[in-house]
Design a protein around this motif. Sequence first.
Motif, short mmCIF file in Angstrom:
data_model
loop_
_atom_site.label_atom_id
_atom_site.label_comp_id
_atom_site.label_asym_id
_atom_site.label_seq_id
_atom_site.Cartn_x
_atom_site.Cartn_y
_atom_site.Cartn_z
N UNK A 282 0.82 -1.21 0.00
CA UNK A 282 0.00 0.00 0.00
C UNK A 282 0.85 1.26 0.00
N UNK A 283 1.80 1.37 0.92
CA UNK A 283 2.67 2.54 0.97
C UNK A 283 3.46 2.73 -0.33
N UNK A 284 4.13 1.69 -0.82
CA UNK A 284 4.88 1.87 -2.08
C UNK A 284 4.01 2.34 -3.24
N UNK A 285 2.84 1.76 -3.39
CA UNK A 285 2.00 2.15 -4.52
C UNK A 285 1.42 3.55 -4.33
N UNK A 286 1.24 3.98 -3.08
CA UNK A 286 0.86 5.36 -2.83
C UNK A 286 1.96 6.31 -3.30
N UNK A 287 3.22 5.92 -3.10
CA UNK A 287 4.34 6.77 -3.55
C UNK A 287 4.43 6.79 -5.07
N UNK A 288 4.15 5.66 -5.72
CA UNK A 288 4.14 5.64 -7.19
C UNK A 288 3.06 6.58 -7.72
N UNK A 289 1.87 6.50 -7.12
CA UNK A 289 0.78 7.39 -7.53
C UNK A 289 1.14 8.83 -7.22
N UNK A 290 1.72 9.04 -6.04
CA UNK A 290 2.14 10.39 -5.64
C UNK A 290 3.16 10.98 -6.60
N UNK A 291 4.07 10.14 -7.09
CA UNK A 291 5.08 10.61 -8.04
C UNK A 291 4.42 11.12 -9.31
N UNK A 292 3.41 10.39 -9.80
CA UNK A 292 2.70 10.82 -11.01
C UNK A 292 1.95 12.12 -10.77
N UNK B 202 12.61 5.93 -4.14
CA UNK B 202 13.52 6.44 -5.16
C UNK B 202 12.77 7.09 -6.31
N UNK B 203 11.71 6.44 -6.78
CA UNK B 203 10.89 6.99 -7.86
C UNK B 203 10.26 8.32 -7.44
N UNK B 204 9.74 8.37 -6.22
CA UNK B 204 9.12 9.60 -5.72
C UNK B 204 10.15 10.71 -5.60
N UNK B 205 11.36 10.38 -5.17
CA UNK B 205 12.42 11.38 -5.06
C UNK B 205 12.76 11.98 -6.42
N UNK B 206 12.87 11.14 -7.44
CA UNK B 206 13.14 11.63 -8.78
C UNK B 206 12.01 12.56 -9.25
N UNK C 270 10.49 -3.16 -2.45
CA UNK C 270 9.54 -2.29 -3.15
C UNK C 270 9.41 -0.92 -2.48
N UNK C 271 9.35 -0.82 -1.14
CA UNK C 271 9.29 0.50 -0.52
C UNK C 271 10.49 1.38 -0.87
N UNK C 272 11.68 0.79 -0.91
CA UNK C 272 12.88 1.57 -1.25
C UNK C 272 12.84 2.02 -2.71
N UNK C 273 12.36 1.16 -3.59
CA UNK C 273 12.23 1.52 -5.01
C UNK C 273 11.21 2.63 -5.18
N UNK C 274 10.08 2.52 -4.49
CA UNK C 274 9.03 3.54 -4.58
C UNK C 274 9.53 4.89 -4.08
N UNK D 38 21.55 9.05 -4.88
CA UNK D 38 21.72 8.40 -3.58
C UNK D 38 20.61 7.39 -3.31
N UNK D 39 19.36 7.80 -3.51
CA UNK D 39 18.25 6.91 -3.21
C UNK D 39 18.03 5.85 -4.30
N UNK D 40 18.53 6.11 -5.50
CA UNK D 40 18.54 5.07 -6.53
C UNK D 40 19.50 3.96 -6.10
N UNK D 41 20.66 4.36 -5.61
CA UNK D 41 21.62 3.39 -5.09
C UNK D 41 21.05 2.59 -3.95
N UNK D 42 20.32 3.28 -3.07
CA UNK D 42 19.74 2.57 -1.92
C UNK D 42 18.67 1.58 -2.37
N UNK D 43 17.88 1.97 -3.37
CA UNK D 43 16.84 1.06 -3.89
C UNK D 43 17.47 -0.19 -4.48
#
Length: 260
Positions: free
Chosen positions: A15-25, A221-225, A215-219, A204-209
Amino acid sequence: MLEYILNDHIFVSYICPYLWFIGAAVVLFLEVILDIKAPYGRYNTTNGGIPVRLAWFIQELPSFVIPCYILYNNWSSITITKLIIISFFLIHYFQRVFIYPMLIRGGKHSSYLTTILAFIFCSLNAYSIAEELIVYHIYPNNYLFSLRFLIGTILFFTGFILNLQSDAILRNLRKDNSQRDYQIPRGGLFEYVSGANFLAESIEWTGYAICAGTLPAIAFSVFTWANTAFGRGIHHHKFYLEKFRDEYPKNRKAIIPFIL
């Protein structure tokens, strides 16, 4: 439905990761397409709200405290792999919470709404990343020697160091806390992009992902970008072009060297 949402594993891992994906959009649409700027820093035109040092401390604090709490509660079962990976997260946020705010020179207030929203995001994000990594994720015994871990670690610390350098360059443009005028930043990644600190943090956060592989770390990173790099970086580039016009380096891009 409510039972599904309140299931800790589902909430943390999906839920949290997909919220960040939606938030990024959503952020890309609002900040890049509609050109709406978040009201903090130079874009807080009223300069009302919370003093910048206090705002940074408040909003970033959960990102350090929450992983420490989760780590403490699961100390007896923590593996060396998980300890090392979560320590990267804590290194970044120790600097962000306890060191960075004290080094800020000048800077406008942050609006109450911006600080509250950032606090909520940091709380949920830190919980999702730390809980997934420490409690639920399983790493192979030889993971610390894997190519993924090595590449992620190199990218993370490269971005971390470049971020520190970029922050120092920006900070040194002001002699003291009373100085409010803006100058053209030079040196480091600023020779290539206007949002050098944003690009560095995104790296930095791409490296961490890559390193964490969750999935939370990847999400995150996407939101940070989306939010930090493209949203904030493009706005800063426009700001510099409008303010300095012909003085601003012609070959400097917004956020991606030589491209954008």
